[in-house]
Design an enzyme around this catalytic site. Structure first.
Site, PDB file in Angstrom:
ATOM      1  N   GLY B  40       0.847  -1.198   0.000  1.00  0.00           N
ATOM      2  CA  GLY B  40       0.000   0.000   0.000  1.00  0.00           C
ATOM      3  C   GLY B  40       0.879   1.242   0.000  1.00  0.00           C
ATOM      4  N   GLY B  42      -0.482   4.600   0.252  1.00  0.00           N
ATOM      5  CA  GLY B  42      -1.192   5.813   0.664  1.00  0.00           C
ATOM      6  C   GLY B  42      -0.337   6.583   1.649  1.00  0.00           C
ATOM      7  N   ALA B  44       0.082   6.232   4.932  1.00  0.00           N
ATOM      8  CA  ALA B  44       0.862   5.407   5.849  1.00  0.00           C
ATOM      9  C   ALA B  44       1.950   4.631   5.103  1.00  0.00           C
ATOM     10  CB  ALA B  44      -0.058   4.448   6.597  1.00  0.00           C
ATOM     11  N   HIS B 266     -20.249   8.973   8.048  1.00  0.00           N
ATOM     12  CA  HIS B 266     -19.972  10.405   7.953  1.00  0.00           C
ATOM     13  C   HIS B 266     -21.259  11.163   7.670  1.00  0.00           C
ATOM     14  CE1 HIS B 266     -18.244  14.193   6.792  1.00  0.00           C
ATOM     15  NE2 HIS B 266     -17.051  13.767   7.113  1.00  0.00           N
ATOM     16  N   SER B 284     -16.839  17.630   2.625  1.00  0.00           N
ATOM     17  CA  SER B 284     -15.971  17.741   3.801  1.00  0.00           C
ATOM     18  C   SER B 284     -16.707  18.258   5.022  1.00  0.00           C
ATOM     19  CB  SER B 284     -14.816  18.685   3.506  1.00  0.00           C
ATOM     20  OG  SER B 284     -14.171  19.017   4.722  1.00  0.00           O
ATOM     21  N   ARG B 337     -18.886  13.252  14.435  1.00  0.00           N
ATOM     22  CA  ARG B 337     -19.563  12.668  13.282  1.00  0.00           C
ATOM     23  C   ARG B 337     -20.680  11.711  13.664  1.00  0.00           C
ATOM     24  NH1 ARG B 337     -14.153  11.778   9.571  1.00  0.00           N
ATOM     25  NH2 ARG B 337     -14.052  13.954   8.956  1.00  0.00           N
ATOM     26  N   HIS B 408     -17.834   5.851   5.842  1.00  0.00           N
ATOM     27  CA  HIS B 408     -16.706   6.677   5.459  1.00  0.00           C
ATOM     28  C   HIS B 408     -15.364   6.107   5.901  1.00  0.00           C
ATOM     29  CE1 HIS B 408     -14.394  10.190   4.576  1.00  0.00           C
ATOM     30  NE2 HIS B 408     -14.128  10.436   5.833  1.00  0.00           N
TER      31      HIS B 408
END
Lengths: 261, 644
Positions: B40, B42, B44, B266, B284, B337, B408
């Site tokens: 991965g 992304g 991280a 979300h 957002s 949220r 989300h």
């Protein structure tokens, strides 16, 4: 019904789709028909409908790249009716909605056409050339740790905003596909401008532009002839001004450096 | 197995410093003798791969995308939290820690969260040094905004594209290491198994998505940074490719899966418009800074607006119910949220929802536009407004946005100790892929923070501790475990292709998503969950008898890729339901209708459930074994969360 157009009727469409089994096999346009397409569908959802139909019929679905479907990952890359990402300005394919088309339309869907972007299969192309250009210098050489406090270097808001505008490139390749020379100048210029504008980019300013341009040439992208179709078709509005900055940066670097590469 | 979280001794504020001193170091000349696999790319994974390579390790990085710049981190809009206190408004490391623990409804580990708050400040510095163009004030200093669940302004942002800019920062650092030859990058490669040799993770099996070739790769340690599993619901704000496969294969090889039922819904997403819908789009949370959430006061008025007999902007003020401001005066529209989502659902359940389906509430910007002008609003939210208009064909400058909650983020994930190591030695999990920092609910602008904290500032230290105790001998794929794993992957691929039934992977996925959303979504009951479990088992059986895909395994075959991912979701879904059923309390995103306060808020049961549920795989179609890690809170007092 999501949109403000409650009268929008489902559409029937004819699709002319480029099919090519793999990189080396010849490809061709194949005609398909899709029915009852909602105007509120995205273009890719319309292709999902086609692919489900094909699977049910025991045929190979059309391969195409996509992922986030919100216009930011840069994966989707369809050449629709002769235009990068289709008819709507400032829009990626995934954010193009079928309300931009009419019942009975024939839509031609092709992959990006550029020798630097070979076809993987059908509408999916290999854009790794862009990654190699970034690897040639599209970064600031700082290791993790030891960075000074974020507020140590004030950056005027106007400069920071301009750098941000250049940094929003999503690396989709629409600029290359739109250019008659398949030039990658807009893509390269966006990264060069971002880092040339910012104080963090100064130490490597000259080598960066030289190395990135050299890699761009090596990948087989064409030259820029200042037509501007790249910026006109860019889904995120990267400005042609960046190419002017790139040219200036390149000349300045060449005139004052010893790097003959 | 006894779950040892390896939390260092000592006062909270000193744990990480002490731990960094106590972990073993790999001598600089020896680092090049170690290979590390990172799956991965992304926030991280990209940050980890770059940072580990900078230290001198040989890194092999894998992504199923065509480029390491496309991971779904890129779509994060609002921002990244950091306890810089640049705004002089009372922020501190402890306050960020406290907000995160409280926001997570006291189901996260104190020590991990404190470390997260500590390194948050380094992340901003690192990203600025890379040339990430954060928003700035006219004086040239960094700007901040507020976000849900906090009363200070600590969120750094780059317009509505913060995730993109942070990911491109990590991607640039990764690209530099690829150019140096310290990272070997494998694109369009999907991880399909972890290889465990003598109880230690020693490699992975991948499928080259272009050629279909099944490959084996060896290393001294494996880091998973493969994101969350929100797509188990089919419709979510996740990207289409997001899946649980890497984490699930690790789970089946011995990594415990923690708190799988902790999923985040979300509150501000664009509502579903039709059956063809392939994903949901988030607006957002930063919009809640200026947008006011409301529904009509009466069911009659809601019905009129649903029938298009009146435009929302024409509904008079005294006919509107700004329900978050009314119920939570202290936090108003900026409640966390889970609270915002549940309240929106409640309004719709009362029949006061809007839009043609009645499953939406308004997010209204008319006040802020009146106050500051459309231009100022466009400066802040221009790209979000444009995206909304593209999708809905409605202009949010004139007509309030319609929003509804959507899946989300997943707080659950692979169980990891303080070192981010799973229960399989040598196998690490970072970012959304692990469970560690967000408890039962994640606060806005904390996902980017955690991904980069793990990748840049935690794993580079903690992995050294493991490697220092591993002999620096070259590794290869000659051990029979590699051939076994490869054969397993090949057999599974062939099995998927050979079913030749009548239903497509997407049909199964939609059916699963429907079950999950209905029974394991925003509100759950014991009865509903039991029903869901039976339904999932039935669907899984049908999948393996009636799946239809075409083509072969030796080519680019997206239907095959999808089928493999759906097969894993069909197993994960059942575990989520089991987890939700066993947790007889409500906390954060996990809301069991049986456990609520008289006001309808989540009712925790700290005496019985202040633990991490870490599930242990026992074999196909066998009930998983529950292991518990007790959570102890020494620095915060457990209270009923109140945002009133």
């Amino acid at each position: 019904m999501a949109g403000s157009n409650p009268n929008a009727k489902p559409m029937n469409l004819t699709l002319n789709v480029w099919r090519q089994p793999n990189r080396t096999a010849p490809g061709k346009i194949v005609e398909y028909h899709v029915k009852d397409i909602s105007p509120d569908m995205s273009f890719l959802e319309m292709l999902d409908v086609l692919n489900e139909d094909l699977l049910h019929a025991g045929q190979d679905p059309v391969a195409f790249d996509h992922d986030c479907r919100e216009g930011i990952c840069g994966s989707c890359d369809l050449f629709i009716n002769g235009r990068s990402h289709g008819p709507e300005k400032g829009t990626t394919t995934c954010q193009l909605h079928m309300r931009k088309f009419s019942d009975g339309d024939t839509i031609t869907i092709e992959p990006w056409r550029a020798s630097a972007f070979p076809v993987n299969k059908d509408l999916s192309v290999d854009r790794s050339a862009f990654d190699r250009i970034i690897q040639a210098g599209g970064y600031v050489s700082v290791n993790t740790g030891g960075a000074p406090d974020g507020n140590e270097i004030p950056i005027p808001k106007e400069i920071s905003d301009r750098a941000f505008e250049a940094a929003t490139c999503i690396s989709c390749g629409a600029c290359v596909a739109a250019c008659k020379n398949a030039s990658a100048m807009l893509f390269v210029s966006a990264k060069v401008s971002q880092l040339a504008l910012l104080p963090q980019g100064q130490p490597e300013r000259k080598t960066r532009v030289e190395n990135m341009v050299a890699q761009m040439d090596k990948e087989g992208f064409g030259a820029c002839s200042n037509i501007g179709s790249c910026a006109a078709e860019c889904p995120v509005g990267i400005s042609l001004e960046n190419i002017a900055i790139l040219n200036r940066e390149f000349l300045a670097a060449k005139a004052t450096s010893n790097n003959l590469a | 197995m006894l779950l040892d979280s390896k939390i260092p001794e000592g006062p909270l504020a000193e744990k990480w410093e002490k731990h960094k001193f106590n972990v073993k170091l790999v001598n600089p000349a020896n680092k090049r003798k170690y290979d590390v696999i990172v799956v991965g790319t992304g926030l991280a994974g990209g940050a980890a791969a770059a940072s580990l390579a900078e230290l001198g390790y040989n890194v092999k990085a894998f992504t199923y995308h065509d480029s390491p710049r496309r991971a779904h981190s890129i779509a994060a809009q609002g921002g990244i939290n950091a306890a810089k206190n640049y705004q002089n408004d009372g922020d501190s490391v402890f306050r960020l820690f406290y907000d995160t623990i409280k926001g997570g409804d006291y189901r996260a580990r104190e020590a991990n969260v404190y470390r997260l708050a500590q390194v948050s400040v380094n992340i901003i510095d690192q990203c600025v040094a890379q040339g990430v163009p954060f928003a700035r004030e006219y004086g040239g200093l960094l700007a901040n905004r507020s976000f849900g669940g906090a009363q200070v302004s600590r969120t750094f942002y780059a317009r509505g594209q913060t995730g993109q800019q942070l990911l491109l920062g990590a991607y640039s650092a990764l690209s530099r290491q690829i150019a140096y030859g310290k990272v070997k990058m494998y694109t369009r490669s999907e991880m399909l198994d972890v290889v465990v040799v003598d109880g230690q993770a020693r490699g992975i099996v991948t499928r080259n998505l272009i050629t279909g070739e099944i490959e084996t790769h060896a290393a001294h340690a494996v880091v998973l940074a493969t994101g969350g599993y929100g797509n188990v619901f089919y419709l979510s704000t996740n990207a289409k490719y997001c899946n649980v496969t890497a984490a699930w294969r690790a789970h089946k090889k011995g990594a415990y899966f923690a708190n799988p039922c902790f999923t985040q819904i979300h509150p501000t997403c664009i509502p579903v418009s039709g059956d063809y819908q392939s994903k949901l789009t988030l607006m957002s949370e930063s919009l809640r800074n200026d947008g006011r959430v409301w529904v009509p006061k009466t069911v009659e008025m809601a019905e009129r607006v649903r029938q298009n007999q009146i435009k929302p902007q024409d509904i008079p003020e005294d006919e509107r119910d700004y329900f978050l401001e009314r119920k939570y005066p202290a936090f108003g529209n900026l409640v966390p949220r889970d609270v915002a989502s549940r309240n929106a659902k409640q309004m719709c359940d009362e029949g006061r929802g809007v839009g043609s389906t009645g499953l939406a509430v308004y997010l209204d910007f008319s006040d802020v536009i009146k106050r500051t002008g459309a231009e100022a609003v466009s400066q802040k939210y221009g790209n979000l407004f444009a995206m909304y208009e593209k999708i809905t064909d409605e202009n949010p400058y004139e007509r309030p946005m319609r929003i509804y909650p959507a899946v989300h983020y997943t707080m659950g994930g692979l169980w990891v100790d303080y070192n981010l190591q799973t229960t399989v030695p040598g196998l690490y999990a970072t970012g959304e892929c692990n469970f560690s920092d967000h408890g039962a609910n994640r606060l806005g602008a904390s996902a980017l923070m955690q991904g980069l904290a793990d990748g840049y500032f935690v794993i580079p230290y903690t992995i050294g501790d493991y490697l220092a105790q591993t002999p620096p001998k070259p590794v290869d794929t000659s051990h029979p475990a590699f051939a076994e794993s490869k054969a397993f992957v090949q057999a599974r691929t062939e099995r998927l292709l050979s079913i030749k039934g009548t239903r497509t992977p997407t049909q199964f996925h939609k059916a699963l998503g429907h079950i999950m959303w209905e029974y394991c979504g925003m509100a759950r009951t014991a009865e509903g969950l039991k029903h869901a479990k039976a339904e999932i088992q039935k669907l899984r059986q049908e999948f393996w008898q009636d799946l239809k895909i075409t083509g072969t395994g030796e080519e680019l075959n997206q239907a095959l890729e999808n089928a493999g991912r759906v097969a894993d979701f069909l197993e994960l879904g059942e575990l989520m339901v089991d987890d939700a059923l066993h947790r007889n309390e409500s906390c954060g995103g996990h809301f069991r209708e049986e456990y609520q306060t008289p006001e309808g808020e989540a009712l925790r049961n700290d005496d019985e459930f202040a633990y991490v549920a870490a599930w242990e795989y026992q074999g196909d179609n066998q009930p998983e074994k529950l292991n518990k890690e007790e959570l102890t809170f020494e620095n915060v007092k457990l209270t009923q969360r109140s945002y009133k």
